[in-house]
Design a protein around this motif. Structure first.
Motif, PDB file in Angstrom:
ATOM      1  N   LYS A  43       0.826  -1.220   0.000  1.00  0.00           N
ATOM      2  CA  LYS A  43       0.000   0.000   0.000  1.00  0.00           C
ATOM      3  C   LYS A  43       0.858   1.268   0.000  1.00  0.00           C
ATOM      4  O   LYS A  43       0.441   2.295  -0.508  1.00  0.00           O
ATOM      5  CB  LYS A  43      -0.923   0.021   1.215  1.00  0.00           C
ATOM      6  CG  LYS A  43      -2.045  -0.977   1.126  1.00  0.00           C
ATOM      7  CD  LYS A  43      -2.909  -0.932   2.380  1.00  0.00           C
ATOM      8  CE  LYS A  43      -3.964  -2.006   2.348  1.00  0.00           C
ATOM      9  NZ  LYS A  43      -4.745  -2.044   3.600  1.00  0.00           N
ATOM     10  N   GLN A  44       2.072   1.177   0.556  1.00  0.00           N
ATOM     11  CA  GLN A  44       2.934   2.359   0.638  1.00  0.00           C
ATOM     12  C   GLN A  44       3.569   2.716  -0.703  1.00  0.00           C
ATOM     13  O   GLN A  44       3.967   3.845  -0.915  1.00  0.00           O
ATOM     14  CB  GLN A  44       4.034   2.160   1.689  1.00  0.00           C
ATOM     15  CG  GLN A  44       3.525   1.861   3.079  1.00  0.00           C
ATOM     16  CD  GLN A  44       2.498   2.863   3.556  1.00  0.00           C
ATOM     17  OE1 GLN A  44       2.737   4.059   3.538  1.00  0.00           O
ATOM     18  NE2 GLN A  44       1.341   2.365   3.974  1.00  0.00           N
ATOM     19  N   LYS A  45       3.683   1.742  -1.585  1.00  0.00           N
ATOM     20  CA  LYS A  45       4.274   1.939  -2.914  1.00  0.00           C
ATOM     21  C   LYS A  45       5.644   2.626  -2.849  1.00  0.00           C
ATOM     22  O   LYS A  45       5.917   3.592  -3.548  1.00  0.00           O
ATOM     23  CB  LYS A  45       3.318   2.710  -3.807  1.00  0.00           C
ATOM     24  CG  LYS A  45       1.991   2.006  -3.994  1.00  0.00           C
ATOM     25  CD  LYS A  45       1.202   2.570  -5.122  1.00  0.00           C
ATOM     26  CE  LYS A  45      -0.161   1.963  -5.230  1.00  0.00           C
ATOM     27  NZ  LYS A  45      -0.225   0.587  -5.578  1.00  0.00           N
ATOM     28  N   LEU A  46       6.464   2.118  -1.963  1.00  0.00           N
ATOM     29  CA  LEU A  46       7.820   2.634  -1.792  1.00  0.00           C
ATOM     30  C   LEU A  46       8.697   2.154  -2.944  1.00  0.00           C
ATOM     31  O   LEU A  46       8.647   0.985  -3.328  1.00  0.00           O
ATOM     32  CB  LEU A  46       8.378   2.134  -0.454  1.00  0.00           C
ATOM     33  CG  LEU A  46       9.707   2.679   0.001  1.00  0.00           C
ATOM     34  CD1 LEU A  46       9.581   4.172   0.315  1.00  0.00           C
ATOM     35  CD2 LEU A  46      10.174   1.938   1.239  1.00  0.00           C
ATOM     36  N   ALA A  47       9.479   3.038  -3.510  1.00  0.00           N
ATOM     37  CA  ALA A  47      10.368   2.670  -4.613  1.00  0.00           C
ATOM     38  C   ALA A  47      11.447   1.705  -4.119  1.00  0.00           C
ATOM     39  O   ALA A  47      11.992   1.864  -3.030  1.00  0.00           O
ATOM     40  CB  ALA A  47      11.004   3.919  -5.200  1.00  0.00           C
ATOM     41  N   SER A  48      11.740   0.726  -4.952  1.00  0.00           N
ATOM     42  CA  SER A  48      12.776  -0.243  -4.636  1.00  0.00           C
ATOM     43  C   SER A  48      14.151   0.385  -4.867  1.00  0.00           C
ATOM     44  O   SER A  48      14.338   1.124  -5.827  1.00  0.00           O
ATOM     45  CB  SER A  48      12.606  -1.479  -5.518  1.00  0.00           C
ATOM     46  OG  SER A  48      13.596  -2.432  -5.229  1.00  0.00           O
ATOM     47  N   THR A  65      23.475   5.071   4.364  1.00  0.00           N
ATOM     48  CA  THR A  65      22.840   5.851   3.295  1.00  0.00           C
ATOM     49  C   THR A  65      21.447   5.345   2.939  1.00  0.00           C
ATOM     50  O   THR A  65      20.694   6.037   2.269  1.00  0.00           O
ATOM     51  CB  THR A  65      23.716   5.818   2.022  1.00  0.00           C
ATOM     52  OG1 THR A  65      23.947   4.461   1.653  1.00  0.00           O
ATOM     53  CG2 THR A  65      25.043   6.517   2.272  1.00  0.00           C
ATOM     54  N   VAL A  66      21.093   4.135   3.394  1.00  0.00           N
ATOM     55  CA  VAL A  66      19.785   3.562   3.106  1.00  0.00           C
ATOM     56  C   VAL A  66      18.777   4.091   4.117  1.00  0.00           C
ATOM     57  O   VAL A  66      18.963   3.954   5.320  1.00  0.00           O
ATOM     58  CB  VAL A  66      19.827   2.018   3.160  1.00  0.00           C
ATOM     59  CG1 VAL A  66      18.441   1.433   2.957  1.00  0.00           C
ATOM     60  CG2 VAL A  66      20.804   1.482   2.138  1.00  0.00           C
ATOM     61  N   GLU A  67      17.711   4.708   3.605  1.00  0.00           N
ATOM     62  CA  GLU A  67      16.671   5.246   4.478  1.00  0.00           C
ATOM     63  C   GLU A  67      15.742   4.119   4.916  1.00  0.00           C
ATOM     64  O   GLU A  67      15.184   3.399   4.088  1.00  0.00           O
ATOM     65  CB  GLU A  67      15.862   6.318   3.754  1.00  0.00           C
ATOM     66  CG  GLU A  67      14.797   6.942   4.620  1.00  0.00           C
ATOM     67  CD  GLU A  67      13.976   7.990   3.898  1.00  0.00           C
ATOM     68  OE1 GLU A  67      13.043   8.522   4.522  1.00  0.00           O
ATOM     69  OE2 GLU A  67      14.254   8.281   2.715  1.00  0.00           O
ATOM     70  N   LEU A  68      15.586   3.960   6.233  1.00  0.00           N
ATOM     71  CA  LEU A  68      14.688   2.954   6.789  1.00  0.00           C
ATOM     72  C   LEU A  68      13.332   3.602   7.054  1.00  0.00           C
ATOM     73  O   LEU A  68      13.253   4.757   7.467  1.00  0.00           O
ATOM     74  CB  LEU A  68      15.259   2.384   8.085  1.00  0.00           C
ATOM     75  CG  LEU A  68      16.650   1.751   7.991  1.00  0.00           C
ATOM     76  CD1 LEU A  68      17.087   1.241   9.355  1.00  0.00           C
ATOM     77  CD2 LEU A  68      16.674   0.637   6.959  1.00  0.00           C
ATOM     78  N   HIS A  69      12.265   2.837   6.839  1.00  0.00           N
ATOM     79  CA  HIS A  69      10.916   3.355   6.986  1.00  0.00           C
ATOM     80  C   HIS A  69      10.193   2.625   8.115  1.00  0.00           C
ATOM     81  O   HIS A  69      10.341   1.414   8.285  1.00  0.00           O
ATOM     82  CB  HIS A  69      10.150   3.206   5.675  1.00  0.00           C
ATOM     83  CG  HIS A  69      10.831   3.910   4.543  1.00  0.00           C
ATOM     84  ND1 HIS A  69      10.623   5.234   4.271  1.00  0.00           N
ATOM     85  CD2 HIS A  69      11.747   3.471   3.648  1.00  0.00           C
ATOM     86  CE1 HIS A  69      11.372   5.589   3.243  1.00  0.00           C
ATOM     87  NE2 HIS A  69      12.074   4.530   2.843  1.00  0.00           N
ATOM     88  N   ASP A  85      13.142  -5.129  -5.097  1.00  0.00           N
ATOM     89  CA  ASP A  85      11.738  -5.584  -5.054  1.00  0.00           C
ATOM     90  C   ASP A  85      11.457  -6.611  -3.960  1.00  0.00           C
ATOM     91  O   ASP A  85      10.498  -7.368  -4.060  1.00  0.00           O
ATOM     92  CB  ASP A  85      11.313  -6.126  -6.423  1.00  0.00           C
ATOM     93  CG  ASP A  85      11.347  -5.047  -7.487  1.00  0.00           C
ATOM     94  OD1 ASP A  85      10.945  -3.904  -7.178  1.00  0.00           O
ATOM     95  OD2 ASP A  85      11.775  -5.335  -8.621  1.00  0.00           O
ATOM     96  N   ARG A  86      12.279  -6.623  -2.930  1.00  0.00           N
ATOM     97  CA  ARG A  86      12.058  -7.510  -1.783  1.00  0.00           C
ATOM     98  C   ARG A  86      11.964  -6.658  -0.526  1.00  0.00           C
ATOM     99  O   ARG A  86      12.749  -5.738  -0.332  1.00  0.00           O
ATOM    100  CB  ARG A  86      13.207  -8.513  -1.656  1.00  0.00           C
ATOM    101  CG  ARG A  86      13.338  -9.400  -2.903  1.00  0.00           C
ATOM    102  CD  ARG A  86      14.595 -10.195  -2.896  1.00  0.00           C
ATOM    103  NE  ARG A  86      14.450 -11.339  -1.998  1.00  0.00           N
ATOM    104  CZ  ARG A  86      15.446 -12.110  -1.643  1.00  0.00           C
ATOM    105  NH1 ARG A  86      16.673 -11.878  -2.083  1.00  0.00           N
ATOM    106  NH2 ARG A  86      15.251 -13.127  -0.839  1.00  0.00           N
TER     107      ARG A  86
END
Length: 102
Positions: A43-48, A65-69, A85-86
């Motif tokens: 549902k969040q449609k976060l870009a891979s 550098t990787v943003e965690l949500h 995509d995982r």
């Protein structure tokens, strides 16, 4: 013979203790939680993101550098990111991968 039994018992206790310590590091996300997390992320449609040189293995750290949500799912203290995509669950304190959900 008595010394042999004492040594064997001590070895068993040592091995059992190591096994218990390793078992504490294993995180189990219930299948029901995985389904809820999968639906939430969809549902969040976060870009891979693509991470060159980073293996998606449990225990592997992710770069700063990787943003965690944040996951807005009850009883889940981990954060997530979508990599190749995982869905990857990450411990926010250590930035180590806890689980990869396909």
């Amino acid at each position: 013979m008595k010394n042999y039994l004492i040594a064997a018992a001590a070895g068993f206790v040592l091995v059992a203790g190591i096994g218990a310590a390793v078992a504490e590091d294993v995180i189990v996300i219930a299948p029901e939680q995985q389904t809820v997390i999968r639906e939430y992320v969809h549902k969040q449609k976060l870009a891979s993101v693509s991470l060159l040189g980073v293996e998606l293995n449990v225990g592997s750290p992710l770069p700063d550098t990787v943003e965690l949500h944040t996951i807005d799912v009850p009883d889940v203290k981990y954060k997530y990111v979508v990599v190749q995509d995982r869905t990857v669950l990450v411990d926010p304190d250590t930035r180590r991968i806890v689980q990869v959900i396909d």
